[in-house]
Design an enzyme around this catalytic site. Sequence first.
Site, short mmCIF file in Angstrom:
data_model
loop_
_atom_site.label_atom_id
_atom_site.label_comp_id
_atom_site.label_asym_id
_atom_site.label_seq_id
_atom_site.Cartn_x
_atom_site.Cartn_y
_atom_site.Cartn_z
NE ARG A 98 0.46 -33.48 -10.35
CZ ARG A 98 0.14 -32.98 -9.36
NH1 ARG A 98 -0.19 -33.19 -7.98
NH2 ARG A 98 -1.52 -31.86 -9.74
NE ARG B 228 -4.84 -28.28 -11.97
CZ ARG B 228 -2.99 -29.60 -12.07
NH1 ARG B 228 -2.77 -29.33 -12.94
NH2 ARG B 228 -3.19 -29.09 -10.32
NE ARG C 264 -3.90 -34.52 -12.01
CZ ARG C 264 -4.05 -33.61 -10.41
NH1 ARG C 264 -3.18 -34.39 -9.40
NH2 ARG C 264 -4.91 -32.56 -10.70
CE LYS D 189 -5.90 -29.39 -2.38
NZ LYS D 189 -5.29 -28.85 -3.73
P1 ADP Z 1 -5.22 -29.54 -8.24
O1 ADP Z 1 -5.78 -29.40 -7.03
O2 ADP Z 1 -3.64 -30.54 -8.11
O3 ADP Z 1 -5.65 -29.20 -8.87
P2 ADP Z 1 -7.30 -32.32 -7.17
O4 ADP Z 1 -6.66 -33.60 -7.57
O5 ADP Z 1 -7.35 -31.77 -6.02
O6 ADP Z 1 -5.83 -31.02 -8.13
O7 ADP Z 1 -8.26 -32.00 -8.60
C1 ADP Z 1 -7.88 -32.14 -9.92
C2 ADP Z 1 -9.19 -30.95 -10.84
O8 ADP Z 1 -10.88 -32.07 -9.99
C3 ADP Z 1 -10.26 -29.62 -10.25
O9 ADP Z 1 -8.88 -29.51 -11.27
C4 ADP Z 1 -10.87 -29.76 -10.23
O10 ADP Z 1 -11.75 -30.21 -12.08
C5 ADP Z 1 -12.03 -31.17 -10.26
N1 ADP Z 1 -12.39 -30.69 -8.94
C6 ADP Z 1 -11.98 -31.64 -7.88
N2 ADP Z 1 -12.25 -30.78 -6.59
C7 ADP Z 1 -13.32 -30.25 -6.10
C8 ADP Z 1 -14.18 -29.46 -6.35
N3 ADP Z 1 -14.50 -29.41 -4.75
N4 ADP Z 1 -15.49 -28.34 -6.67
C9 ADP Z 1 -15.07 -28.35 -8.24
N5 ADP Z 1 -14.44 -29.36 -8.61
C10 ADP Z 1 -13.27 -29.86 -8.30
#
Ligand code: ADP
Length: 197
Positions: free
Chosen positions: A127, A144, A133, A13
């Site tokens: 990664r 996740r 990270r 994404k």
């Molecule tokens: P990925 O999709 O690779 O897990 P992201 O960088 O999109 O990574 O998100 C990292 C973390 O941020 C998620 O695991 C969550 O804890 C939080 N997060 C991101 N977007 C949201 C959202 N829309 N609602 C709630 N928590 C979110």
Amino acid sequence: MNIVLIGPPGSGKGTQGERVASQLGLDHIAMGDLLRAEIAEGTELGGEVAEYVERGDLVPDELILGIITPRILAAVAGNGYLLDGFPRSVPQAREARRFAEEMGAAADLAVYLDVPHGVLVERLLERARTEGRADDTPEVIENRLAVFEEATRPLVDYYRGRGLLEMVDADRPLEDVTADIIRLAEARGTPAPPRSR
Ligand code: ADP
């Protein structure tokens, strides 16, 4: 044009969001990046969201909406948005739609980045080795992916039901994935031809 990118962790994404947004002139709004920036800056909000992000759990909706709403409004005052990481659940999508429709900010297209489970795990572990990270540890990755299945995957039916969903095979070279998303966006963005009488 307003686009929502959905996909499990590791589906690309962030990478695709950046590429597509820059090619189409949209604001790239990456929820995870916004949260990590708050945490890194040590803001009060950062302190509130950190524990959720570290565990790989969803941050409570009211905090998420407080961060994202002004950015969506700013984006639709320009060319539109490419959202990556929001919405992440059906309640978030409903809440966003409620305010977005009043503001002319509703999504025009939802793209699902489809990648087999085994490939996701491999990409995330890779990664973890290269980027370090904090939420890329094996336990948090597993959480996740589980949170994705439970909370986020239902968005596929939500957007399909609204006629906005397109699936893209994202287990291919990244240029090909970008090209597909752009083609889908252009197809949606073109006004319907005038009806013949
Ligand atoms: P990925 O999709 O690779 O897990 P992201 O960088 O999109 O990574 O998100 C990292 C973390 O941020 C998620 O695991 C969550 O804890 C939080 N997060 C991101 N977007 C949201 C959202 N829309 N609602 C709630 N928590 C979110």
